[in-house]
Design a protein around this motif. Structure first.
Motif, mmCIF file in Angstrom:
data_model
loop_
_atom_site.group_PDB
_atom_site.id
_atom_site.type_symbol
_atom_site.label_atom_id
_atom_site.label_comp_id
_atom_site.label_asym_id
_atom_site.label_seq_id
_atom_site.Cartn_x
_atom_site.Cartn_y
_atom_site.Cartn_z
ATOM 1 N N CYS A 14 0.841 -1.196 0.000
ATOM 2 C CA CYS A 14 0.000 0.000 0.000
ATOM 3 C C CYS A 14 0.877 1.247 0.000
ATOM 4 C CB CYS A 14 -0.914 0.030 1.218
ATOM 5 S SG CYS A 14 -2.063 -1.338 1.270
ATOM 6 N N ILE A 15 0.495 2.227 -0.779
ATOM 7 C CA ILE A 15 1.228 3.496 -0.817
ATOM 8 C C ILE A 15 0.968 4.226 0.493
ATOM 9 C CG2 ILE A 15 1.494 5.702 -2.016
ATOM 10 C CD1 ILE A 15 0.345 4.217 -4.537
ATOM 11 N N VAL A 16 2.052 4.561 1.220
ATOM 12 C CA VAL A 16 1.884 5.211 2.519
ATOM 13 C C VAL A 16 2.488 6.609 2.579
ATOM 14 C CG1 VAL A 16 1.652 3.083 3.849
ATOM 15 C CG2 VAL A 16 3.922 4.037 3.447
ATOM 16 N N GLU A 17 3.409 6.937 1.677
ATOM 17 C CA GLU A 17 4.036 8.259 1.724
ATOM 18 C C GLU A 17 4.430 8.704 0.331
ATOM 19 O OE1 GLU A 17 4.565 11.510 2.875
ATOM 20 O OE2 GLU A 17 4.743 10.367 4.732
ATOM 21 N N THR A 18 4.161 9.984 0.038
ATOM 22 C CA THR A 18 4.545 10.534 -1.256
ATOM 23 C C THR A 18 5.365 11.818 -1.118
ATOM 24 O OG1 THR A 18 2.448 11.731 -1.402
ATOM 25 C CG2 THR A 18 2.555 9.559 -2.465
ATOM 26 N N ASN A 19 5.480 12.361 0.085
ATOM 27 C CA ASN A 19 6.227 13.587 0.309
ATOM 28 C C ASN A 19 7.727 13.292 0.252
ATOM 29 O OD1 ASN A 19 7.762 15.538 2.038
ATOM 30 N ND2 ASN A 19 5.768 16.550 2.030
ATOM 31 N N ARG A 20 8.424 13.914 -0.686
ATOM 32 C CA ARG A 20 9.847 13.626 -0.900
ATOM 33 C C ARG A 20 10.702 13.892 0.329
ATOM 34 N NH1 ARG A 20 8.866 16.773 -5.669
ATOM 35 N NH2 ARG A 20 7.922 15.338 -7.124
ATOM 36 N N ASN A 21 10.437 14.986 1.013
ATOM 37 C CA ASN A 21 11.250 15.322 2.185
ATOM 38 C C ASN A 21 11.083 14.297 3.303
ATOM 39 O OD1 ASN A 21 12.326 17.629 0.990
ATOM 40 N ND2 ASN A 21 10.546 18.850 1.591
ATOM 41 N N ARG A 22 9.865 13.835 3.531
ATOM 42 C CA ARG A 22 9.636 12.821 4.557
ATOM 43 C C ARG A 22 10.235 11.474 4.162
ATOM 44 N NH1 ARG A 22 3.473 13.583 5.458
ATOM 45 N NH2 ARG A 22 3.491 15.832 5.418
ATOM 46 N N ILE A 23 10.214 11.175 2.883
ATOM 47 C CA ILE A 23 10.785 9.915 2.398
ATOM 48 C C ILE A 23 12.307 9.915 2.596
ATOM 49 C CG2 ILE A 23 11.226 8.523 0.322
ATOM 50 C CD1 ILE A 23 8.432 9.597 -0.671
ATOM 51 N N LEU A 24 12.945 11.042 2.315
ATOM 52 C CA LEU A 24 14.402 11.117 2.377
ATOM 53 C C LEU A 24 14.946 11.387 3.776
ATOM 54 C CD1 LEU A 24 15.137 12.983 -0.952
ATOM 55 C CD2 LEU A 24 15.626 10.602 -0.402
ATOM 56 N N ALA A 25 14.115 11.828 4.707
ATOM 57 C CA ALA A 25 14.581 12.180 6.053
ATOM 58 C C ALA A 25 15.390 11.061 6.720
ATOM 59 C CB ALA A 25 13.406 12.612 6.923
ATOM 60 N N PRO A 26 14.919 9.795 6.728
ATOM 61 C CA PRO A 26 15.717 8.743 7.362
ATOM 62 C C PRO A 26 17.091 8.533 6.697
ATOM 63 C CG PRO A 26 13.503 7.947 6.894
ATOM 64 C CD PRO A 26 13.634 9.282 6.262
ATOM 65 N N LEU A 27 17.157 8.712 5.383
ATOM 66 C CA LEU A 27 18.428 8.542 4.677
ATOM 67 C C LEU A 27 19.407 9.653 5.037
ATOM 68 C CD1 LEU A 27 17.236 7.364 1.184
ATOM 69 C CD2 LEU A 27 18.548 6.085 2.830
ATOM 70 N N PHE A 28 18.903 10.875 5.158
ATOM 71 C CA PHE A 28 19.789 11.977 5.531
ATOM 72 C C PHE A 28 20.318 11.787 6.940
ATOM 73 C CE2 PHE A 28 17.358 14.707 2.284
ATOM 74 C CZ PHE A 28 18.229 14.340 1.276
ATOM 75 N N VAL A 29 19.504 11.218 7.844
ATOM 76 C CA VAL A 29 19.970 10.917 9.194
ATOM 77 C C VAL A 29 21.051 9.834 9.149
ATOM 78 C CG1 VAL A 29 19.288 9.910 11.411
ATOM 79 C CG2 VAL A 29 17.821 11.620 10.320
ATOM 80 N N LEU A 30 20.825 8.787 8.357
ATOM 81 C CA LEU A 30 21.835 7.733 8.198
ATOM 82 C C LEU A 30 23.131 8.278 7.620
ATOM 83 C CD1 LEU A 30 19.766 4.715 6.828
ATOM 84 C CD2 LEU A 30 20.930 4.847 9.030
ATOM 85 N N ASP A 31 23.028 9.182 6.646
ATOM 86 C CA ASP A 31 24.209 9.775 6.046
ATOM 87 C C ASP A 31 24.991 10.602 7.070
ATOM 88 O OD1 ASP A 31 23.558 8.567 3.665
ATOM 89 O OD2 ASP A 31 22.742 10.381 2.747
ATOM 90 N N LYS A 32 24.289 11.347 7.906
ATOM 91 C CA LYS A 32 24.958 12.143 8.941
ATOM 92 C C LYS A 32 25.653 11.255 9.964
ATOM 93 C CE LYS A 32 22.338 16.406 8.779
ATOM 94 N NZ LYS A 32 21.478 17.364 9.495
ATOM 95 N N VAL A 33 25.010 10.172 10.348
ATOM 96 C CA VAL A 33 25.609 9.233 11.290
ATOM 97 C C VAL A 33 26.848 8.594 10.674
ATOM 98 C CG1 VAL A 33 25.253 7.024 12.469
ATOM 99 C CG2 VAL A 33 23.466 8.765 12.528
ATOM 100 N N ALA A 34 26.787 8.267 9.401
ATOM 101 C CA ALA A 34 27.922 7.643 8.714
ATOM 102 C C ALA A 34 29.108 8.607 8.605
ATOM 103 C CB ALA A 34 27.500 7.173 7.333
ATOM 104 N N GLU A 35 28.808 9.899 8.466
ATOM 105 C CA GLU A 35 29.882 10.896 8.376
ATOM 106 C C GLU A 35 30.579 11.087 9.709
ATOM 107 O OE1 GLU A 35 28.136 14.461 6.889
ATOM 108 O OE2 GLU A 35 27.762 13.607 4.894
ATOM 109 N N SER A 36 29.868 10.883 10.815
ATOM 110 C CA SER A 36 30.454 11.119 12.145
ATOM 111 C C SER A 36 31.424 10.057 12.559
ATOM 112 C CB SER A 36 29.380 11.157 13.219
ATOM 113 O OG SER A 36 28.289 11.920 12.844
#
Length: 148
Positions: free
Chosen positions: A126-148
């Motif tokens: 089932c389609i649950v999310e279409t907002n690009r910013n909300r979809i990418l938010a977890p990835l940006f958090v993972l990227d920040k953690v990986a940089e640290s």
């Protein structure tokens, strides 16, 4: 309901597959081969919706990639068509530094990231999310953690 989600290159090689209902591994291979053959053999002038066995195929072509979604009879084809486009736009936003020729390689080498994006958009078929910013938010958090 969405039954499966595939990304395939022009040579017919599956780059991403996600199934939302159980299909045995050997049957997946046969299903993917038939689905890919049906979609790749169609011209650009033909409709992007195909009746296939007991479900429908909705597909879009982007450069050298085809995105194919198998849906049941109750799902709205246009909504899935837009979902495909939204998915590709999210990939484009996340992999913005990648040229069109390298998209297939970016998907192959970052398959975990692509699966996260798809999982943020579709849950249990089932389609649950279409907002690009909300979809990418977890990835940006993972990227920040990986940089640290």
């Amino acid at each position: 309901m969405i039954k499966f989600f595939l990304m395939v290159n022009k040579q017919g090689q599956t780059r991403l597959s996600r199934y939302y209902e159980h299909v045995e591994i050997n049957k997946r291979t046969m299903l993917e081969a038939e689905v890919i053959k049906n979609c790749l053999s169609r011209s650009k002038d033909q409709c992007s919706f195909i009746e296939y066995k007991d479900f429908k195929l909705v597909y879009r072509q982007y450069a050298a990639l085809f995105v194919v979604v198998g849906i049941d009879q109750t799902e709205n084809e246009m909504a899935v068509y837009e979902l495909i486009h939204n998915f590709v736009e999210v990939l484009d936003k996340y992999f913005s530094r990648v040229s069109e020729l390298d998209v297939s390689f970016s998907i192959m080498f970052n398959l975990d990231r692509v699966h996260i994006i798809l999982d943020e958009m579709v849950l249990n078929g089932c389609i649950v999310e279409t907002n690009r910013n909300r979809i990418l938010a977890p990835l940006f958090v993972l990227d920040k953690v990986a940089e640290s």
